[in-house]
Design a protein around this motif. Sequence first.
Motif, PDB file in Angstrom:
ATOM      1  N   ILE A  45       0.846  -1.193   0.000  1.00 23.32           N
ATOM      2  CA  ILE A  45       0.000   0.000   0.000  1.00 23.32           C
ATOM      3  C   ILE A  45       0.883   1.246   0.000  1.00 23.32           C
ATOM      4  O   ILE A  45       1.813   1.366   0.785  1.00 23.32           O
ATOM      5  CB  ILE A  45      -0.920   0.008   1.239  1.00 23.32           C
ATOM      6  N   ARG A  87      -8.660  -5.837  -1.777  1.00 22.96           N
ATOM      7  CA  ARG A  87      -7.409  -5.126  -1.523  1.00 22.96           C
ATOM      8  C   ARG A  87      -6.418  -6.061  -0.848  1.00 22.96           C
ATOM      9  O   ARG A  87      -6.759  -6.736   0.118  1.00 22.96           O
ATOM     10  CB  ARG A  87      -7.649  -3.893  -0.650  1.00 22.96           C
ATOM     11  N   TYR A 108      -2.882  -6.856   1.239  1.00 19.30           N
ATOM     12  CA  TYR A 108      -2.020  -6.249   2.252  1.00 19.30           C
ATOM     13  C   TYR A 108      -0.917  -7.223   2.643  1.00 19.30           C
ATOM     14  O   TYR A 108      -1.102  -8.444   2.601  1.00 19.30           O
ATOM     15  CB  TYR A 108      -2.818  -5.875   3.512  1.00 19.30           C
ATOM     16  N   LYS A 131      -2.602   5.039   0.049  1.00 18.56           N
ATOM     17  CA  LYS A 131      -3.406   3.846   0.336  1.00 18.56           C
ATOM     18  C   LYS A 131      -3.902   3.158  -0.927  1.00 18.56           C
ATOM     19  O   LYS A 131      -4.984   2.582  -0.950  1.00 18.56           O
ATOM     20  CB  LYS A 131      -4.587   4.181   1.276  1.00 18.56           C
ATOM     21  N   GLU A 132      -3.121   3.237  -1.977  1.00 19.40           N
ATOM     22  CA  GLU A 132      -3.426   2.521  -3.211  1.00 19.40           C
ATOM     23  C   GLU A 132      -2.465   1.345  -3.354  1.00 19.40           C
ATOM     24  O   GLU A 132      -1.285   1.443  -3.017  1.00 19.40           O
ATOM     25  CB  GLU A 132      -3.273   3.464  -4.425  1.00 19.40           C
ATOM     26  N   TRP A 133      -3.020   0.210  -3.858  1.00 23.40           N
ATOM     27  CA  TRP A 133      -2.179  -0.955  -4.073  1.00 23.40           C
ATOM     28  C   TRP A 133      -1.181  -0.659  -5.191  1.00 23.40           C
ATOM     29  O   TRP A 133      -1.513  -0.070  -6.208  1.00 23.40           O
ATOM     30  CB  TRP A 133      -3.032  -2.159  -4.444  1.00 23.40           C
ATOM     31  N   LYS A 139      -8.189   4.456   7.653  1.00 27.88           N
ATOM     32  CA  LYS A 139      -8.322   5.468   6.606  1.00 27.88           C
ATOM     33  C   LYS A 139      -9.640   5.327   5.850  1.00 27.88           C
ATOM     34  O   LYS A 139     -10.239   6.323   5.423  1.00 27.88           O
ATOM     35  CB  LYS A 139      -7.153   5.343   5.615  1.00 27.88           C
ATOM     36  N   ARG A 140     -10.110   4.091   5.686  1.00 30.91           N
ATOM     37  CA  ARG A 140     -11.330   3.845   4.907  1.00 30.91           C
ATOM     38  C   ARG A 140     -12.584   3.822   5.782  1.00 30.91           C
ATOM     39  O   ARG A 140     -13.655   3.393   5.342  1.00 30.91           O
ATOM     40  CB  ARG A 140     -11.189   2.530   4.135  1.00 30.91           C
ATOM     41  N   GLN A 168      -4.238  -0.342   9.413  1.00 30.67           N
ATOM     42  CA  GLN A 168      -3.971   1.074   9.168  1.00 30.67           C
ATOM     43  C   GLN A 168      -4.861   1.599   8.032  1.00 30.67           C
ATOM     44  O   GLN A 168      -5.419   2.690   8.123  1.00 30.67           O
ATOM     45  CB  GLN A 168      -2.494   1.275   8.813  1.00 30.67           C
ATOM     46  N   ASP A 169      -5.008   0.790   6.980  1.00 28.05           N
ATOM     47  CA  ASP A 169      -5.857   1.194   5.859  1.00 28.05           C
ATOM     48  C   ASP A 169      -7.325   1.175   6.252  1.00 28.05           C
ATOM     49  O   ASP A 169      -8.127   1.986   5.762  1.00 28.05           O
ATOM     50  CB  ASP A 169      -5.616   0.262   4.672  1.00 28.05           C
TER      51      ASP A 169
END
Length: 753
Positions: A408, A499, A501, A412-414, A513-514, A509-510
Amino acid sequence: FIQTSTDYSKKDVENCKSFLNEQKACFKKYDWKEGDGTILPGWKMRISESENEWQFYLSPEGKQYRSRYVAVQDMYRRGYNIDDIEEMKNLMVECEGWERNGNLPRGWIFKNVCEGYTKDNKWYSTLHYLSSEGLTFHSMSTAIDHIKSTEIYDEKDVEKCKEFIKEQKSSDKKYDWSDGDETIPFGWKMRISDSENAWQFILSPEGIQYRTRYVAIQDMYKRGYSGEDIEDMKTKMLNHEGWETHDLLPKGWIFKNISEGFTKENKWYSTLHYFSSEGETFESMKTIIDHMRSLPSTYTEQDMENCKEFLADQKSCDKKYEWSDGDDTIPSGWKMRTSDSEQQWQFYLSPDGRQYRTRYVALLDMAKRGVEEAQIEEMKEKMIVNEGWQRSEFLPYGWMFKIIWEGITKEKEWSQTIRYLSREGTSLESMKNVIDFINSGEGYSTADVENCKEFIKMQNSAEKKYKWNDAGDTLPAGWKTRISDGEMKMEWILSPEGRMYRSRYVAVQDMFKRNYSSEDIEEMREKMISQEDWKRSDLLPHNWLYKVKWEGQLKDQKWSENLTYFSKEGMSFESNKPAAEFLRNSADYTEQDALNCKEFVKRRNQETQEMRFSWNQGDHTVPNGWKMRKTEDREFILSPEGRQYMTRVVALTDMVKRGYEEELLEEMRNKLHNEGWNTNQYLPNGWFWKMWEGETKRQKLDRNLYFVTKEGVRLESFKAVIEYMESTELYNEDDIEKIREYKKAESVDVRRR
């Protein structure tokens, strides 16, 4: 521009002015919270959204400040009442590292902005001062000039300021030093800095502080220390700082490998420093040879030839290191070794004596030198099996690829980084470079280009690209897992939304954010504890976690560990210091939370003392439950709580500070006789004395009495004993008179001797 253009109206001009005023109005521009106990009543505070998360403060008049220090300067200028100013100063002392000192004028405060060593190894500290009038001074010289020019101060203030700066510069008084161990010469002391790096410093008997033994020995030469003292320190450098001797170097010379590795061009290099028998440092063999030529009466042509031979040996990889026969992870005839560094890097040696850091680096060089195709293919197979390289039917024949990184991004994009290796031995770092290479080279077609584009599409789809398995109870419901095929066998996890990780920690953590639900986040947090070794502690705030990222012995055989902290808000801290600062600056936590956080790492250090060394059960010379260990010339003891001490008297002093029960203190007092401590009729109950006799550095016989009080205070003279008794209500004139009698009796005894 708007006013001169026919495309805009007066209304547009007014709106722009309103926009600017709104931007200038900090109160409207930001979301401010009510201040807590760390700021004045009526003031507000906020934390910036930047990566640094700066704290800002807003006065009741709507003025924004970056710190209390900046605020108090403006408060002086704006004529705030003195009570508010003094209260803000108190908050600066409590929250921003400012200090008061009795030697500074009344109302003055100071702050140690930075301290350390210059390139010349001279100690420095940068102090800033804030006067009672609100003036800032960046040096004591300018502060004294101001005091002399102002009628509200007198000459006594000047003298006290000079005394203050002397205290700041005195290393032996400024820090709490421990008696040295076997790693430094007898009579020297040592301390560990409070900084995150935990630097070790050493103190000479003359009170001069040094960062390393190497820096110390350089100064010892300058100060004319005896050859015996210098050789003693040199031995400590060999044993504890990585310096070495070699038969090809002149007698008394030592050297150290400062760094070694490969350049970007994959050329081996090593940086050596040399320390001569005259106390000079050389950073290259050329300067050594020049030095020897300038001293023909000291060094011979043979010395120079030996030095050149030494350097040639250092540069020869096959001679310099001890190589083992290769196994099935490298081609036949190759050799391998593991470095002595903390990382324990693997190196490979070709049959013709070329050293490489990886099989991949070796292959690039083999392709450049035109090695036979069969040997190159054999190395490629070893790369696939052992270094995570792969083939794909969508890449041209003979090509390989490796996923260097995937995970990430900050947004926060793969994402993933792929390296490609062509059949010609060219390394390419992106698909764009691959396509450019194919289009510009011979032997490739448009079909190869289209297949490469299809390859990258598949790589970008994590769910389609890999085979995923049900995670069972190791992940929340609906999540999946897989193990990578590379040498590292890494675990990856996939969310229900597709997604990917690298770990539950990265995932959670993501999730913050989401805006996942608190229930989902808490469930993942529990999986971090059960599957990834995260832990809770009563000393950390509610719902905070920590993890030991690394622990083990450093090059100097000292135990160390790195911890990561994860807050209930989803924030990560890589050390205790920023975690404690966050707690102190956040309105959601108290000062006690910050203090507990610091106490947590102190206790961790204490708890690991037992792991740092091999301890034996204590004998009759220590209290029950204590442990012991011995080095060549020193003994250490370990308390049941895991605290290490160099002597029983040091242990007793610390036990008194920590408020141990009197029964336990008395038990340790009863063991002091094993270190030569005694009682007599002159000393109060619970006091001990000890005699030191021996030669000083100037070979003069000397003797001295040392004392330790019932309160755990150590004193080094009769004068200090009397001053101590006079300063406390615990002792009366009869006690002081007995000490005076003791001093007389001791003087008579000395004359008799």
